[in-house]
Design a protein around this motif. Structure first.
Motif, PDB file in Angstrom:
ATOM      1  N   LEU A 189    -123.400 -25.658  49.628  1.00  0.00           N
ATOM      2  CA  LEU A 189    -122.648 -26.480  48.680  1.00  0.00           C
ATOM      3  C   LEU A 189    -121.175 -26.580  49.075  1.00  0.00           C
ATOM      4  CD1 LEU A 189    -124.363 -25.229  45.420  1.00  0.00           C
ATOM      5  CD2 LEU A 189    -124.723 -27.431  46.571  1.00  0.00           C
ATOM      6  N   GLU A 190    -120.597 -25.467  49.484  1.00  0.00           N
ATOM      7  CA  GLU A 190    -119.202 -25.508  49.925  1.00  0.00           C
ATOM      8  C   GLU A 190    -119.051 -26.371  51.172  1.00  0.00           C
ATOM      9  OE1 GLU A 190    -118.044 -21.384  50.182  1.00  0.00           O
ATOM     10  OE2 GLU A 190    -117.739 -21.254  48.001  1.00  0.00           O
ATOM     11  N   GLY A 191    -120.072 -26.387  52.030  1.00  0.00           N
ATOM     12  CA  GLY A 191    -120.059 -27.246  53.211  1.00  0.00           C
ATOM     13  C   GLY A 191    -120.066 -28.727  52.857  1.00  0.00           C
ATOM     14  N   LEU A 192    -120.530 -29.044  51.659  1.00  0.00           N
ATOM     15  CA  LEU A 192    -120.523 -30.431  51.181  1.00  0.00           C
ATOM     16  C   LEU A 192    -119.210 -30.779  50.469  1.00  0.00           C
ATOM     17  CD1 LEU A 192    -124.150 -30.552  49.743  1.00  0.00           C
ATOM     18  CD2 LEU A 192    -123.336 -31.616  51.862  1.00  0.00           C
ATOM     19  N   GLY A 193    -118.315 -29.796  50.377  1.00  0.00           N
ATOM     20  CA  GLY A 193    -117.026 -30.032  49.727  1.00  0.00           C
ATOM     21  C   GLY A 193    -116.987 -29.650  48.258  1.00  0.00           C
ATOM     22  N   ILE A 194    -118.039 -29.022  47.764  1.00  0.00           N
ATOM     23  CA  ILE A 194    -118.068 -28.613  46.356  1.00  0.00           C
ATOM     24  C   ILE A 194    -117.358 -27.262  46.250  1.00  0.00           C
ATOM     25  CG2 ILE A 194    -119.537 -28.047  44.378  1.00  0.00           C
ATOM     26  CD1 ILE A 194    -121.687 -29.863  45.722  1.00  0.00           C
ATOM     27  N   THR A 195    -116.234 -27.256  45.562  1.00  0.00           N
ATOM     28  CA  THR A 195    -115.435 -26.041  45.462  1.00  0.00           C
ATOM     29  C   THR A 195    -115.754 -25.237  44.200  1.00  0.00           C
ATOM     30  OG1 THR A 195    -113.641 -27.297  44.441  1.00  0.00           O
ATOM     31  CG2 THR A 195    -113.537 -26.980  46.837  1.00  0.00           C
ATOM     32  N   ASP A 196    -116.367 -25.858  43.236  1.00  0.00           N
ATOM     33  CA  ASP A 196    -116.686 -25.181  41.971  1.00  0.00           C
ATOM     34  C   ASP A 196    -118.168 -24.833  41.955  1.00  0.00           C
ATOM     35  OD1 ASP A 196    -114.047 -25.333  40.739  1.00  0.00           O
ATOM     36  OD2 ASP A 196    -114.391 -27.496  40.781  1.00  0.00           O
ATOM     37  N   VAL A 197    -118.493 -23.699  42.562  1.00  0.00           N
ATOM     38  CA  VAL A 197    -119.864 -23.214  42.660  1.00  0.00           C
ATOM     39  C   VAL A 197    -119.925 -21.875  41.933  1.00  0.00           C
ATOM     40  CG1 VAL A 197    -121.717 -22.516  44.222  1.00  0.00           C
ATOM     41  CG2 VAL A 197    -120.156 -24.369  44.890  1.00  0.00           C
ATOM     42  N   PHE A 198    -120.623 -21.867  40.799  1.00  0.00           N
ATOM     43  CA  PHE A 198    -120.730 -20.665  39.984  1.00  0.00           C
ATOM     44  C   PHE A 198    -122.170 -20.183  40.005  1.00  0.00           C
ATOM     45  CE2 PHE A 198    -117.427 -23.466  38.230  1.00  0.00           C
ATOM     46  CZ  PHE A 198    -116.319 -22.656  38.406  1.00  0.00           C
TER      47      PHE A 198
END
Length: 176
Positions: free
Chosen positions: A74-83
């Motif tokens: 998910l972070e590799g897709l640019g999603i910074t808000d991963v809970f």
């Protein structure tokens, strides 16, 4: 609940929030001999998530599951808000929308099972994959024709972006 078509909500969506297992995955977990739990994610869902991030949408993931591979994807897709590993999804949602100054009516949440039920009752556009449990389907304003992990996320993101004129806008294409 107002009796509106789900399409009437799409133009006001600014925030896309997703569960992981059963939404971004097909609910299957492969367990290796070392105990590692592997999941598969749909590449087309990934493209849609990255496109939404690139178009300026708030994109967030709130999941009870806790898998570092999921976080990295998910972070590799640019999603910074991963809970991940969230025990209380309502509390996490409230912290997130307060920090980002988001109105709940502008939030789309896609879930598939009972842990998502309380959060889905709060947002403007609760959605689910076709293979969600019946209780979740009953409170969803939109049920995708796709199963979790098989394009349900792409389906709903694409619809939001098309209604807002942001899908393929770099290619000068317009959709109804």
């Amino acid at each position: 609940m107002e009796n509106k078509s789900y399409k009437e909500y799409l133009e006001h969506i600014t925030t896309l929030i997703f569960d992981v297992d059963g939404v971004l995955t097909d609910s299957t977990i492969m367990v290796t001999t070392t105990g590692e739990m592997l999941r598969t994610m749909n590449i087309k869902d990934g493209y849609a998530l990255k496109t939404a991030v690139d178009k300026g949408f708030h994109v967030c993931v709130i999941s009870g599951g806790n898998n570092e591979g999921v976080r990295l994807r998910l972070e590799g897709l640019g999603i910074t808000d991963v809970f991940l590993g969230v025990q209380n999804k309502i509390e996490q949602l409230n912290q997130y929308i307060e920090k980002q100054q988001i109105d709940l009516k502008n939030v789309l949440f896609m879930g598939d099972d009972l842990p998502d039920f309380p959060v889905m009752q709060l947002v403007g556009l609760p959605c689910c994959p076709q293979d969600a449990v019946q209780e979740i389907k009953a409170i969803s304003k939109y049920v995708s024709h796709k199963n979790g992990g098989n394009g349900a996320v792409r389906d709903v993101i694409e619809q939001v972006l098309k209604v807002q004129g942001k899908w393929l806008d770099n290619f000068n294409a317009k959709y109804d």
